[in-house]
Design a protein around this motif. Structure first.
Motif, PDB file in Angstrom:
ATOM      1  N   ASP A 114       0.841  -1.193   0.000  1.00  0.00           N
ATOM      2  CA  ASP A 114       0.000   0.000   0.000  1.00  0.00           C
ATOM      3  C   ASP A 114       0.877   1.245   0.000  1.00  0.00           C
ATOM      4  O   ASP A 114       1.400   1.648   1.036  1.00  0.00           O
ATOM      5  CB  ASP A 114      -0.916  -0.003   1.234  1.00  0.00           C
ATOM      6  N   ASP A 115       1.031   1.860  -1.152  1.00  0.00           N
ATOM      7  CA  ASP A 115       1.845   3.066  -1.247  1.00  0.00           C
ATOM      8  C   ASP A 115       1.224   4.247  -0.509  1.00  0.00           C
ATOM      9  O   ASP A 115       1.912   5.232  -0.216  1.00  0.00           O
ATOM     10  CB  ASP A 115       2.065   3.447  -2.710  1.00  0.00           C
ATOM     11  N   MET A 116      -0.070   4.168  -0.184  1.00  0.00           N
ATOM     12  CA  MET A 116      -0.718   5.234   0.564  1.00  0.00           C
ATOM     13  C   MET A 116      -0.396   5.158   2.058  1.00  0.00           C
ATOM     14  O   MET A 116      -0.676   6.102   2.797  1.00  0.00           O
ATOM     15  CB  MET A 116      -2.238   5.173   0.364  1.00  0.00           C
ATOM     16  N   LEU A 117       0.152   4.019   2.493  1.00  0.00           N
ATOM     17  CA  LEU A 117       0.484   3.809   3.912  1.00  0.00           C
ATOM     18  C   LEU A 117      -0.727   4.055   4.805  1.00  0.00           C
ATOM     19  O   LEU A 117      -0.610   4.597   5.910  1.00  0.00           O
ATOM     20  CB  LEU A 117       1.641   4.717   4.338  1.00  0.00           C
ATOM     21  N   GLU A 118      -1.888   3.623   4.361  1.00  0.00           N
ATOM     22  CA  GLU A 118      -3.123   3.873   5.093  1.00  0.00           C
ATOM     23  C   GLU A 118      -3.072   3.240   6.481  1.00  0.00           C
ATOM     24  O   GLU A 118      -2.986   2.020   6.625  1.00  0.00           O
ATOM     25  CB  GLU A 118      -4.324   3.326   4.309  1.00  0.00           C
ATOM     26  N   GLY A 119      -3.107   4.071   7.519  1.00  0.00           N
ATOM     27  CA  GLY A 119      -3.062   3.603   8.903  1.00  0.00           C
ATOM     28  C   GLY A 119      -1.682   3.186   9.360  1.00  0.00           C
ATOM     29  O   GLY A 119      -1.496   2.850  10.537  1.00  0.00           O
ATOM     30  N   GLY A 120      -0.703   3.182   8.442  1.00  0.00           N
ATOM     31  CA  GLY A 120       0.629   2.684   8.775  1.00  0.00           C
ATOM     32  C   GLY A 120       1.667   3.784   8.734  1.00  0.00           C
ATOM     33  O   GLY A 120       1.447   4.894   9.214  1.00  0.00           O
ATOM     34  N   GLY A 121       2.827   3.472   8.165  1.00  0.00           N
ATOM     35  CA  GLY A 121       3.929   4.414   8.146  1.00  0.00           C
ATOM     36  C   GLY A 121       4.760   4.284   9.405  1.00  0.00           C
ATOM     37  O   GLY A 121       5.329   3.221   9.675  1.00  0.00           O
ATOM     38  N   LEU A 122       4.818   5.347  10.194  1.00  0.00           N
ATOM     39  CA  LEU A 122       5.521   5.326  11.467  1.00  0.00           C
ATOM     40  C   LEU A 122       4.526   5.438  12.615  1.00  0.00           C
ATOM     41  O   LEU A 122       3.565   6.212  12.539  1.00  0.00           O
ATOM     42  CB  LEU A 122       6.518   6.484  11.552  1.00  0.00           C
ATOM     43  N   HIS A 123       4.760   4.654  13.665  1.00  0.00           N
ATOM     44  CA  HIS A 123       3.976   4.756  14.894  1.00  0.00           C
ATOM     45  C   HIS A 123       4.918   5.076  16.049  1.00  0.00           C
ATOM     46  O   HIS A 123       6.068   4.617  16.076  1.00  0.00           O
ATOM     47  CB  HIS A 123       3.237   3.444  15.185  1.00  0.00           C
ATOM     48  N   GLN A 124       4.401   5.843  16.995  1.00  0.00           N
ATOM     49  CA  GLN A 124       5.208   6.234  18.142  1.00  0.00           C
ATOM     50  C   GLN A 124       4.281   6.470  19.334  1.00  0.00           C
ATOM     51  O   GLN A 124       3.226   7.088  19.191  1.00  0.00           O
ATOM     52  CB  GLN A 124       5.988   7.508  17.803  1.00  0.00           C
ATOM     53  N   SER A 125       4.675   5.955  20.488  1.00  0.00           N
ATOM     54  CA  SER A 125       3.880   6.141  21.708  1.00  0.00           C
ATOM     55  C   SER A 125       4.782   6.631  22.823  1.00  0.00           C
ATOM     56  O   SER A 125       5.864   6.085  23.048  1.00  0.00           O
ATOM     57  CB  SER A 125       3.212   4.820  22.130  1.00  0.00           C
ATOM     58  N   LYS A 126       4.324   7.653  23.525  1.00  0.00           N
ATOM     59  CA  LYS A 126       5.051   8.195  24.655  1.00  0.00           C
ATOM     60  C   LYS A 126       4.650   7.444  25.935  1.00  0.00           C
ATOM     61  O   LYS A 126       3.805   6.546  25.908  1.00  0.00           O
ATOM     62  CB  LYS A 126       4.739   9.684  24.786  1.00  0.00           C
ATOM     63  N   ARG A 127       5.259   7.812  27.037  1.00  0.00           N
ATOM     64  CA  ARG A 127       4.892   7.257  28.339  1.00  0.00           C
ATOM     65  C   ARG A 127       3.377   7.428  28.536  1.00  0.00           C
ATOM     66  O   ARG A 127       2.816   8.469  28.221  1.00  0.00           O
ATOM     67  CB  ARG A 127       5.664   7.978  29.441  1.00  0.00           C
ATOM     68  N   LEU A 219       3.600  -1.504   8.314  1.00  0.00           N
ATOM     69  CA  LEU A 219       3.162  -1.639   6.933  1.00  0.00           C
ATOM     70  C   LEU A 219       2.076  -2.704   6.832  1.00  0.00           C
ATOM     71  O   LEU A 219       2.133  -3.724   7.521  1.00  0.00           O
ATOM     72  CB  LEU A 219       4.340  -2.010   6.032  1.00  0.00           C
ATOM     73  N   TYR A 220       1.111  -2.447   5.977  1.00  0.00           N
ATOM     74  CA  TYR A 220      -0.013  -3.363   5.813  1.00  0.00           C
ATOM     75  C   TYR A 220      -0.082  -3.816   4.355  1.00  0.00           C
ATOM     76  O   TYR A 220       0.200  -3.041   3.438  1.00  0.00           O
ATOM     77  CB  TYR A 220      -1.324  -2.682   6.220  1.00  0.00           C
ATOM     78  N   TYR A 221      -0.497  -5.053   4.164  1.00  0.00           N
ATOM     79  CA  TYR A 221      -0.544  -5.659   2.833  1.00  0.00           C
ATOM     80  C   TYR A 221      -1.944  -6.197   2.580  1.00  0.00           C
ATOM     81  O   TYR A 221      -2.628  -6.651   3.500  1.00  0.00           O
ATOM     82  CB  TYR A 221       0.505  -6.757   2.724  1.00  0.00           C
ATOM     83  N   PHE A 222      -2.344  -6.180   1.310  1.00  0.00           N
ATOM     84  CA  PHE A 222      -3.720  -6.453   0.925  1.00  0.00           C
ATOM     85  C   PHE A 222      -3.758  -7.471  -0.216  1.00  0.00           C
ATOM     86  O   PHE A 222      -2.740  -7.741  -0.856  1.00  0.00           O
ATOM     87  CB  PHE A 222      -4.388  -5.156   0.447  1.00  0.00           C
ATOM     88  N   THR A 223      -4.941  -8.016  -0.459  1.00  0.00           N
ATOM     89  CA  THR A 223      -5.205  -8.730  -1.699  1.00  0.00           C
ATOM     90  C   THR A 223      -6.335  -8.007  -2.430  1.00  0.00           C
ATOM     91  O   THR A 223      -7.231  -7.427  -1.800  1.00  0.00           O
ATOM     92  CB  THR A 223      -5.612 -10.196  -1.463  1.00  0.00           C
TER      93      THR A 223
END
Length: 285
Positions: A114-127, A219-223
């Motif tokens: 998914d080149d749109m990176l829908e819901g994905g890309g980079l994730h980060q969580s603080k304390r 990253l997420y992958y689809f059919t």
């Protein structure tokens, strides 16, 4: 997305992972509570180090702040806002060669990235960040015949300690209990099927130091299906120990479902839902 060529500073040794496919594929498909695997030292060592160095801070431009009842995390999924080196990493993991390897690993033919990176890309969580247990949305919001099938997470957390929490929890399909916990340690890759009952999350607030964050590439992958697959938004579920909180989890899930329908109908993005859900769940912290 242009797939960058592999330079002398290699990002991924795909030949190594191809050689291990017979063993890895068997382990993946036999894993409980649903097909998954954790791969150590996934990226080449220098590549993992460079990805961590390039990883942008939460305060940098482009981050979407998901702060509501069911999650407290931050996401960056605009390709043009990602650091160039992380764009290269994602280019490798979205390349036809790697996606073909992923299809062999999972036994799911015809996976697409998914080149749109829908819901994905980079994730980060603080304390104090968290993500309640859920099964992921089932259909790409902007591509109606794309059924979501596989998640891939690359963790970039050095010196992550057990007392920080933040383990990825894999729950049984009946939501009775945790079957697997996977720590988000540096250069570990977790891959798993995203079926309608592949429940997972990190529901207990993270307790890392204030100057640390829990970082991952997602990253997420689809059919691509001939017929439109069944659409369902992210399905948050209460744990047996959540008690009265279960009602809030359900109400928030319904808000997300409503947004998903609006997003699909009008083509809006997650920067909008961030603002809406921040208002539903309280002020951003």
């Amino acid at each position: 997305m242009t797939n960058p060529t592999v330079a002398t500073d290699r990002i991924l040794d795909l030949d190594r992972w191809r050689a291990a496919l017979p063993m890895l594929s068997k382990a993946y498909r036999q894993a409980a509570p649903y097909p998954h695997i954790a791969l150590e030292n996934f990226l080449e060592p220098d590549a993992a180090e460079q990805a961590l160095t390039a990883f942008p801070a939460v305060q940098d431009a482009g981050w979407i702040h998901y702060v509501h009842v069911n999650e407290k995390k931050h996401g960056l999924n605009k390709l043009e806002l990602l650091p160039p080196y992380i764009q290269r990493v994602i280019g490798h993991l979205n390349s036809p060669e790697f996606v073909a390897w992923l299809s062999e690993l999972t036994g799911i033919p015809g996976l697409v990235s998914d080149d749109m990176l829908e819901g994905g890309g980079l994730h980060q969580s603080k304390r104090h960040g968290f993500l309640n247990v859920h099964a992921d949305f089932t259909v790409h919001p902007h591509k109606r015949n794309w059924r979501r099938r596989v998640n891939l997470l690359v963790y970039l957390n050095k010196d992550w300690q057990p007392e920080y929490n933040g383990d990825l929890e894999l729950w049984d399909r009946e939501m009775k209990g945790v079957v697997q916990k996977i720590a988000p340690i540096f250069n570990r890759c977790v891959i798993f099927n995203t079926d309608e009952d592949s429940f997972h999350g990190l529901p207990d607030p993270i307790q890392c130091p204030e100057d640390m964050t829990r970082k991952s590439i997602a990253l997420y992958y689809f059919t691509v299906e001939k017929e439109t697959p069944r659409l369902r938004s992210t399905n948050y579920r209460a744990r047996p120990q959540d008690g009265a909180k279960a009602a809030l989890i359900w109400l928030d899930k319904e808000a997300v479902a409503l947004y998903t329908k609006v997003k699909r109908a009008f083509g809006i993005d997650d920067a909008f839902v961030s603002r809406v859900l921040n208002g539903f769940g309280g002020k951003k912290k």
